[in-house]
Design a protein around this motif. Structure first.
Motif, short mmCIF file in Angstrom:
data_model
loop_
_atom_site.label_atom_id
_atom_site.label_comp_id
_atom_site.label_asym_id
_atom_site.label_seq_id
_atom_site.Cartn_x
_atom_site.Cartn_y
_atom_site.Cartn_z
N UNK A 145 0.84 -1.20 0.00
CA UNK A 145 0.00 0.00 0.00
C UNK A 145 0.87 1.25 0.00
N UNK A 146 0.51 2.26 -0.81
CA UNK A 146 1.31 3.49 -0.91
C UNK A 146 1.63 4.14 0.43
N UNK A 147 0.67 4.13 1.36
CA UNK A 147 0.93 4.77 2.66
C UNK A 147 2.02 4.04 3.44
N UNK A 148 2.05 2.69 3.33
CA UNK A 148 3.08 1.91 4.02
C UNK A 148 4.45 2.11 3.40
N UNK A 149 4.48 2.15 2.05
CA UNK A 149 5.74 2.39 1.35
C UNK A 149 6.30 3.76 1.76
N UNK A 150 5.43 4.75 1.79
CA UNK A 150 5.83 6.10 2.18
C UNK A 150 6.38 6.13 3.61
N UNK A 151 5.67 5.44 4.49
CA UNK A 151 6.06 5.40 5.91
C UNK A 151 7.46 4.80 6.09
N UNK A 152 7.71 3.69 5.40
CA UNK A 152 9.00 3.02 5.53
C UNK A 152 10.13 3.83 4.88
N UNK A 153 9.87 4.42 3.71
CA UNK A 153 10.92 5.20 3.06
C UNK A 153 11.29 6.41 3.92
N UNK A 154 10.31 6.97 4.61
CA UNK A 154 10.59 8.11 5.51
C UNK A 154 11.39 7.64 6.73
N UNK A 155 10.98 6.51 7.30
CA UNK A 155 11.68 5.99 8.48
C UNK A 155 13.15 5.72 8.18
N UNK A 156 13.42 5.12 7.01
CA UNK A 156 14.78 4.72 6.66
C UNK A 156 15.51 5.74 5.79
N UNK A 157 14.86 6.88 5.50
CA UNK A 157 15.44 7.91 4.61
C UNK A 157 15.90 7.24 3.31
N UNK A 158 15.06 6.42 2.75
CA UNK A 158 15.47 5.54 1.64
C UNK A 158 15.16 6.13 0.28
N UNK A 159 16.19 6.18 -0.56
CA UNK A 159 16.00 6.52 -1.97
C UNK A 159 16.87 5.58 -2.77
N UNK A 160 16.25 4.72 -3.55
CA UNK A 160 17.01 3.73 -4.31
C UNK A 160 16.80 3.87 -5.80
N UNK A 161 17.41 2.95 -6.55
CA UNK A 161 17.26 2.99 -8.01
C UNK A 161 17.29 1.58 -8.62
#
Length: 227
Positions: A145-161
């Protein structure tokens, strides 16, 4: 033996609405490209394949098999309760790099640390997808779910490729119980890019792999040893 060929455009059409939200976090370049959705196929395979298909092995093209791939199917039987995907660890410190900010804020974390005790992230070159388990896992489907993905990327400061690999890695930091970790010999990665890009001192802790190699992975265009 039955061979079924799937149309890439048709698959992308089904995939896009499911993975659109995560693409901006795990795609190269900026924005969300429709065609990039195919790099997230494994993430939502259970929603796209017919119900009668219960297990799939998805592999990259840059592999060399040293054993019968049928043996890899035996790994499905080793999945612990609750696991939905079989995947090997990433063998370079790429996620040590990606999670730098989280690691700085959490100096005791195992995130991005090398094996055997750390969480180096995953490499999606060889994937065992238990589609039946993926369909039935409430937790796994919540994580799409988009909200969960957003929550985790914010928690881990994650930006991948790296597409699906980034998603599985981030989820694995939070919910390692969803994954059956394959031995490194099932996905012996050969790329050494990060050795020469700031991580020479720790590189070998990630790169070492004991045992007889069953699948070589010539990632980042690395030559695969001749027999």
């Amino acid at each position: 033996c039955q061979v079924i060929v799937h149309d890439v455009n048709e698959l992308t059409e089904k995939l896009f609405p499911i993975v659109e939200a995560m693409q901006k976090h795990f795609s190269a370049g900026s924005g969300t490209y429709y065609s990039d959705s195919i790099f997230f196929l494994s993430v939502a395979m259970h929603r796209i394949m017919p119900k009668e298909i219960t297990r799939i092995i998805q592999v990259d093209l840059d592999l060399k098999y040293k054993t019968n791939i049928r043996e890899l199917f035996d790994e499905f039987d080793k999945f612990p309760e609750g696991a939905v995907i079989g995947i090997a660890r990433e063998m370079q410190p790429v996620y040590r790099h990606t999670f730098w900010q989280y690691r700085r804020e959490n100096p005791q974390t195992k995130v991005g640390e090398p094996p055997p005790d750390g969480l180096p992230g995953f490499n999606s070159g060889v994937l065992l997808l238990n589609l039946e388990a993926m369909r039935q896992s409430k937790l796994y489907n919540q994580l799409l779910e988009p909200t969960m993905v957003q929550k985790l990327t914010e928690k881990y400061h994650f930006k991948g490729h790296l597409g699906d690999q980034d998603f599985f890695t981030m989820v694995g930091m939070e919910h390692p119980e969803l994954f059956h970790v394959l031995d490194c010999t099932w996905n012996r990665q050969l790329c050494t890019w990060w050795r020469d890009h700031g991580y020479n001192d720790v590189f070998d802790q990630y790169f070492q792999c004991e045992g007889e190699v069953r699948i070589y992975h010539g990632n980042c265009n690395t030559p695969i040893p001749e027999d």
